[in-house]
Design a protein around this motif. Structure first.
Motif, short mmCIF file in Angstrom:
data_model
loop_
_atom_site.label_atom_id
_atom_site.label_comp_id
_atom_site.label_asym_id
_atom_site.label_seq_id
_atom_site.Cartn_x
_atom_site.Cartn_y
_atom_site.Cartn_z
N HIS A 1 9.68 7.45 5.37
CA HIS A 1 10.12 7.27 3.98
C HIS A 1 10.63 5.84 3.85
CE1 HIS A 1 10.57 11.73 2.92
NE2 HIS A 1 10.30 11.74 4.22
N LYS B 1 11.11 6.74 -0.80
CA LYS B 1 9.81 7.30 -1.17
C LYS B 1 9.09 7.77 0.09
CE LYS B 1 5.40 5.49 -2.92
NZ LYS B 1 5.06 6.35 -4.04
N THR C 1 5.96 8.49 2.42
CA THR C 1 4.67 7.80 2.49
C THR C 1 3.67 8.65 3.27
OG1 THR C 1 4.96 6.68 4.63
CG2 THR C 1 5.95 5.63 2.68
N ASP C 2 2.41 8.20 3.23
CA ASP C 2 1.38 8.84 4.05
C ASP C 2 1.37 8.29 5.47
OD1 ASP C 2 0.61 10.47 2.03
OD2 ASP C 2 -1.06 9.21 1.38
N TYR C 3 2.32 7.42 5.80
CA TYR C 3 2.40 6.91 7.17
C TYR C 3 3.14 7.94 8.01
CZ TYR C 3 0.46 2.59 5.53
OH TYR C 3 -0.40 1.67 4.99
N LYS C 4 2.37 8.63 8.84
CA LYS C 4 2.92 9.69 9.68
C LYS C 4 2.63 9.39 11.13
CE LYS C 4 2.51 12.92 5.94
NZ LYS C 4 1.52 13.60 5.11
N ILE D 1 7.58 11.61 9.61
CA ILE D 1 7.14 11.06 8.32
C ILE D 1 8.02 9.86 7.98
CG2 ILE D 1 6.86 11.51 5.85
CD1 ILE D 1 6.39 14.43 6.52
N ARG E 1 6.12 15.82 14.75
CA ARG E 1 5.60 14.95 13.70
C ARG E 1 6.73 14.13 13.08
NH1 ARG E 1 3.81 17.40 7.95
NH2 ARG E 1 6.05 17.79 8.05
N ARG F 1 0.84 -1.21 0.00
CA ARG F 1 0.00 0.00 0.00
C ARG F 1 0.87 1.26 0.00
NH1 ARG F 1 -1.83 3.49 3.82
NH2 ARG F 1 -3.71 4.63 3.27
N ALA F 2 1.93 1.25 0.82
CA ALA F 2 2.79 2.43 0.91
C ALA F 2 3.48 2.70 -0.42
CB ALA F 2 3.83 2.24 2.02
N GLN G 1 1.18 4.56 -2.88
CA GLN G 1 0.73 5.92 -2.54
C GLN G 1 1.39 6.96 -3.43
OE1 GLN G 1 1.59 6.27 1.65
NE2 GLN G 1 -0.35 5.39 2.27
#
Lengths: 199, 199
Positions: B183, B5, B7-10, B181, B179, A195-196, A199
């Motif tokens: 990658h 890359k 990702t939206d995993y934050k 993020i 925060r 999934r990642a 994105q």
């Protein structure tokens, strides 16, 4: 405790090379052996405990930021070099044209060996793999000098075959012919990886 | 070109801690912020650009060999700490008992994030993940002081939940609440991984 595990995937060093001035040329000069410190190969243009970040990592850092150097060496496999040449329709791709530090042989699908794998060489020198090295267009001109108009084929032909970047975890001497043992992180694949990546 | 890359995993930093003398105690002391150099957290017992190799990597190095330090920080997730506590049948596992450097929250299955991932924090400080950190029995005694006879349950309960070890790629300041993020290396899984792990 780290999850590093030695494997039965063993190879040998088929070629070593140094790039003395990458502003002048991308090309490496073949050498029979290479002395590594924790800063990489002394005199090599990519050596250093740190490096100024480049355009490749602008997603993380403004260009020129001081970061720890994970790109001391650039390594490909002989088998993947041959596959690239076949896809390009030429006899061979000389590792010197690509500015490589090392060519290994005997480890299958070398470009995709797990990030953070260790490559341990005969006398104990050990390289940590950062990750896949993505192909770029820079080798095009030198390829064109040997195979006219073929340079533009390199980047697409080298997709997922361009080897890895790596850095020195333990200092030591590399020699052409030395045995290499692959140690991998022995852990399950992250369940969210697919999934990642989408994105 | 590296295959990193974003990702939206934050997530965010839920806790920070330093271990000043690991010979004296495994425990960390909570801190509101942590200044990182490329050598890690100054004054922390795991800091250093290099470290003498320990029993954890005897498969690679004789004990005491100078190697580049990939274990500057030990990081777990709040969600996995809660899962460990639930499996042990206790209210909570205090991150200080485990000698942690950081607890993050918001990134699922944190222990298994890909090796060589980057965790980039608010002001730009960036950590490179070496790999999964495997649980050991050392936290047992301190857990026993708070929950008698429960210490022995930690190691089995923490399997694949013990977080990761990491090192500083870019210096900077970490603060509780910052925060984060994630990658990741954006590359296919090595086709031989399952076989190599079974060997």
């Amino acid at each position: 405790m780290p999850a590093l595990k030695p494997t039965d995937y063993k190879g040998r060093i088929a070629w070593l090379g140094v790039n003395v001035d990458r502003k002048d040329t991308l090309c490496s000069v073949p050498v029979p052996e290479m002395e590594l410190t924790l800063a990489g190969c002394a005199g090599e243009s990519h050596a250093g405990l740190t490096r100024p970040s480049c355009s490749r990592v602008v997603g993380l850092y403004p260009r020129g930021t001081e970061v720890r150097n994970t790109r001391q060496l650039s390594i490909m496999s002989a088998e993947e070099l041959a596959r690239i040449a076949a896809k390009m329709g030429i006899e061979a791709v000389d590792p010197a044209w690509l500015g490589l530090s090392m060519v290994v042989e005997g480890i299958p699908d070398f470009t995709l060996i797990p990030p953070s794998s260790r490559l341990q060489v005969g006398d104990g020198a050990t390289l940590t793999v950062d990750m896949e090295n993505r192909p770029c267009v820079l080798p095009g001109p030198v390829i064109n000098r040997h195979f006219p108009d073929k340079g533009k084929l390199f980047k697409p032909a080298a997709k997922n075959l361009r080897g890895v970047t790596a850095w020195v975890e333990r200092a030591g001497l590399l020699r052409v012919g030395d045995r290499i043992i692959l140690h991998i992180p022995d852990q399950p694949v992250w369940p969210h990886l697919a999934r990642a990546r989408r994105q």
